[in-house]
Design a protein around this motif. Sequence first.
Motif, mmCIF file in Angstrom:
data_model
loop_
_atom_site.group_PDB
_atom_site.id
_atom_site.type_symbol
_atom_site.label_atom_id
_atom_site.label_comp_id
_atom_site.label_asym_id
_atom_site.label_seq_id
_atom_site.Cartn_x
_atom_site.Cartn_y
_atom_site.Cartn_z
ATOM 1 N N ARG A 146 -7.576 3.570 6.737
ATOM 2 C CA ARG A 146 -6.754 4.628 6.703
ATOM 3 C C ARG A 146 -5.551 4.931 7.425
ATOM 4 N N THR A 147 -5.581 4.493 8.613
ATOM 5 C CA THR A 147 -4.216 4.449 9.410
ATOM 6 C C THR A 147 -3.405 3.331 9.221
ATOM 7 N N LEU A 148 -3.729 2.411 8.532
ATOM 8 C CA LEU A 148 -2.919 1.100 8.340
ATOM 9 C C LEU A 148 -2.328 1.552 6.763
ATOM 10 N N ARG A 149 -2.803 2.257 6.137
ATOM 11 C CA ARG A 149 -2.298 2.200 4.864
ATOM 12 C C ARG A 149 -0.615 2.489 4.915
ATOM 13 N N PRO A 150 -0.252 3.255 5.598
ATOM 14 C CA PRO A 150 1.302 3.607 5.437
ATOM 15 C C PRO A 150 1.973 2.429 5.791
ATOM 16 N N THR A 151 1.483 1.779 6.901
ATOM 17 C CA THR A 151 2.164 0.542 7.208
ATOM 18 C C THR A 151 2.231 -0.666 6.051
ATOM 19 N N LEU A 152 1.170 -0.618 5.413
ATOM 20 C CA LEU A 152 1.045 -1.664 4.418
ATOM 21 C C LEU A 152 1.851 -1.418 2.978
ATOM 22 N N ASP A 153 2.051 0.060 2.891
ATOM 23 C CA ASP A 153 2.974 0.396 1.660
ATOM 24 C C ASP A 153 4.065 0.235 1.953
ATOM 25 N N ARG A 154 4.853 -0.090 3.298
ATOM 26 C CA ARG A 154 6.094 -0.655 3.488
ATOM 27 C C ARG A 154 6.412 -2.282 3.163
ATOM 28 N N LEU A 155 5.061 -2.863 3.366
ATOM 29 C CA LEU A 155 5.254 -4.105 3.238
ATOM 30 C C LEU A 155 4.898 -4.681 1.365
ATOM 31 N N ALA A 156 3.974 -4.069 0.802
ATOM 32 C CA ALA A 156 3.466 -4.422 -0.531
ATOM 33 C C ALA A 156 3.674 -3.127 -1.410
ATOM 34 N N GLU A 157 3.724 -3.727 -2.792
ATOM 35 C CA GLU A 157 3.582 -2.600 -3.800
ATOM 36 C C GLU A 157 2.128 -2.220 -4.095
ATOM 37 N N THR A 158 1.016 -3.175 -3.876
ATOM 38 C CA THR A 158 -0.217 -2.733 -4.077
ATOM 39 C C THR A 158 -0.941 -3.332 -3.078
ATOM 40 N N THR A 159 -2.073 -2.574 -2.495
ATOM 41 C CA THR A 159 -2.944 -3.199 -1.651
ATOM 42 C C THR A 159 -4.294 -2.720 -2.040
ATOM 43 N N THR A 160 -5.145 -3.860 -1.782
ATOM 44 C CA THR A 160 -6.608 -4.011 -2.146
ATOM 45 C C THR A 160 -7.374 -3.968 -0.857
ATOM 46 N N GLU A 161 -8.348 -3.096 -0.864
ATOM 47 C CA GLU A 161 -9.009 -2.707 0.392
ATOM 48 C C GLU A 161 -10.368 -3.282 0.074
ATOM 49 N N VAL A 162 -10.919 -4.408 0.745
ATOM 50 C CA VAL A 162 -12.504 -4.858 0.601
ATOM 51 C C VAL A 162 -13.252 -4.504 1.779
ATOM 52 N N THR A 163 -14.058 -3.680 1.786
ATOM 53 C CA THR A 163 -14.842 -3.045 2.888
ATOM 54 C C THR A 163 -16.127 -3.728 3.118
ATOM 55 N N ARG A 164 -16.360 -4.729 1.914
ATOM 56 C CA ARG A 164 -17.711 -5.375 1.850
ATOM 57 C C ARG A 164 -17.111 -6.895 2.056
ATOM 58 N N SER A 165 -17.434 -7.584 3.075
ATOM 59 C CA SER A 165 -17.045 -8.873 3.061
ATOM 60 C C SER A 165 -17.595 -10.065 2.288
ATOM 61 N N VAL A 166 -18.839 -9.448 1.700
ATOM 62 C CA VAL A 166 -19.256 -10.518 0.797
ATOM 63 C C VAL A 166 -18.464 -10.624 -0.513
ATOM 64 N N GLU A 167 -17.523 -9.618 -0.786
ATOM 65 C CA GLU A 167 -16.797 -9.493 -2.061
ATOM 66 C C GLU A 167 -15.286 -10.111 -1.755
ATOM 67 N N ALA A 168 -15.026 -10.565 -0.507
ATOM 68 C CA ALA A 168 -13.718 -10.904 -0.241
ATOM 69 C C ALA A 168 -13.128 -12.105 -0.871
ATOM 70 N N LEU A 169 -14.084 -13.057 -1.138
ATOM 71 C CA LEU A 169 -13.437 -14.425 -1.884
ATOM 72 C C LEU A 169 -13.218 -14.176 -3.212
ATOM 73 N N ARG A 170 -14.070 -13.346 -3.826
ATOM 74 C CA ARG A 170 -14.042 -13.071 -5.251
ATOM 75 C C ARG A 170 -12.952 -12.279 -5.604
ATOM 76 N N THR A 171 -12.434 -11.417 -4.811
ATOM 77 C CA THR A 171 -11.377 -10.318 -4.625
ATOM 78 C C THR A 171 -10.044 -11.129 -4.768
ATOM 79 N N ILE A 172 -10.124 -11.991 -3.773
ATOM 80 C CA ILE A 172 -8.766 -12.948 -3.283
ATOM 81 C C ILE A 172 -8.680 -13.564 -4.736
#
Length: 601
Positions: free
Chosen positions: A480-506
């Motif tokens: 939540r605290t990092l979202r404003p920072t990432l909004d300055r860098l990227a048009e869209t940000t995808t958050e993955v909170t369960r590491s088992v889903e990381a590779l499939r999401t990427i």
Amino acid sequence: MTPAEAGASGEQERILAQMPLTRQDDLFQVRRHGQAVCQALELGEAGRVRLVTLASEAGAELLGSAGLSAEFVRTAGQPHRVAVRFRWKGERAPSHDLLTASHRLLDLCVDDRGCLLLGQDLTTPLTADEAARRVDAELAGLRGPDMSEELRRQNSQLLQALQDERARYEELERLNKELDETNAGVMALYSELSGELEETNRGVVALYADLEDKSRRLRLASAAKTRFWANVSHELRTPVNAVIALAQLLLDEGADPLTDEQHQQVSLIAGAGHTLLALVEELLDTAKAESGRLEPQLVPVDLRTVLHQLRGTLASAAAEDVTLDIADTAFPGPFTTDEVMLTRVLRNVLSNSLKFTASGTVRLTVEAEERAAGPWAVLTVTDTGVGIPEDEVEQVFEEFYQVRGAHQRHVSGTGLGLPYARKLTELLGGRLTLTSALGRGTEVTVELPAAPVPPGPGTLPKEPLLRGVVIVDDDPVFLRTLRPTLDRLAETTTEVTRSVEALRTIRTTLPDAVLVDLAMPSPDGYQVLQQISAVPSLEQVPVVVLTSMGVSDLDRDRLGRARAVLSKTHLTAERLAEALGLVAGAAGPADAQDTKEVPLP
């Protein structure tokens, strides 16, 4: 089995007895002869009952066929076998039910149009002559046809079979009952565990909510503490500056002359004022560093001049039996850093060593190292002081913490020196580490990049530089605290909170960059990095590690092809852009070897 089949199989067949079957009484003789033959060849009770019963049934079905006869034969092949062969003429054939039962209950059942062979395997390998002798003896002992005796024997066998079946049925009933009881117990245990698990989940949810509330309170308390430090430091600076200025006026050559006693006292006031001002500055800088408002001013620095000033400033702080040895050397090549911060770092480290060294040497050495990220300066301070217990080495970097012991009685201090020095070192893009042992002195190593890239505001354009970013982290507060920072860098940000889903999401989103936390439930960040490295199609996607771990806690051999490792503390869009190579002057992608040289800022 036909004679041809017997010859083909290599078995040696001997006919033990044979008889024609023309009337009902002949079936009685088949049973008697069958019992005698099987007993002579030592066929077991169960096999004997099956063979004689099915042979009797077959004879009964075929009775009346032209030329019907029965032969008792023994084979000496593998295995040894006793059999009854029926032969007849005509189209008559045994029933399907009889053949089905014979195939299921007997070891041998062959139906060959006019010939039916039923047999059982023998467990006692008698020779052919011995088998024939025994069978002859049994058959010779048979008396005239006593049907009542035979019926009694048959009834006894059937009764025994019924008793066996009943025993098996009762055993099956018992097992079924036990199984029902076990199932009932399992269901009861499952219900109990489900209830406990549900109750535990409710407790976990309540605990998580409580932790969230306490975390929020801690953040508010930390912010209040930072504001308090800043306000107190600002309020103290004015009167302290006034005290120092007044003392300097009294000591000025143009002022009214002072007696020797007065001059000494005013000098002490001025010295105490300078010491108090240095403490106030440290408090203010610590508050700024924690709030992210302390920015280094990077300029070319003459390291030899800095060391010379430290030598002159700290010479008087050394005890009578202590030698202060500061290297008189220049850094080979350009050295860019914040001179004030560097001076404060070295002064705090050297002052700390001088305080706790009663005799011996406090030495500062300078070395240059060429690393993948560029030239680095390694400044090492060693002393022969009292040292620090191993279990308290990390605690000395906690604010206001002081190692307890007799040596503290005559040494003043706030417990801010080393934490303050580490914060400044990290702001300069380097790291500060300490090793020590009780009674054997202490070694502090300060590593700094010699040519860091000034972050400065305005290095990022207003428009996002990336189309999409994937961040893998299980901490919702940090996300939540990092979202404003990432909004300055990227048009869209995808958050993955369960590491088992990381590779499939990427692999699905194919982002322009991936940010990975290390401390997560299995698979942890190291395993996610290995998974990413194993996919060739993701080879060009830059990966940056975000972590709260200290540098000494990192397993650098498992960082894969991560471009950089950044601390979660004071993480800015500019620092991320530099790590990803999005702004001018940032380093390009680093391979696995380069990654090992990237320090934790």
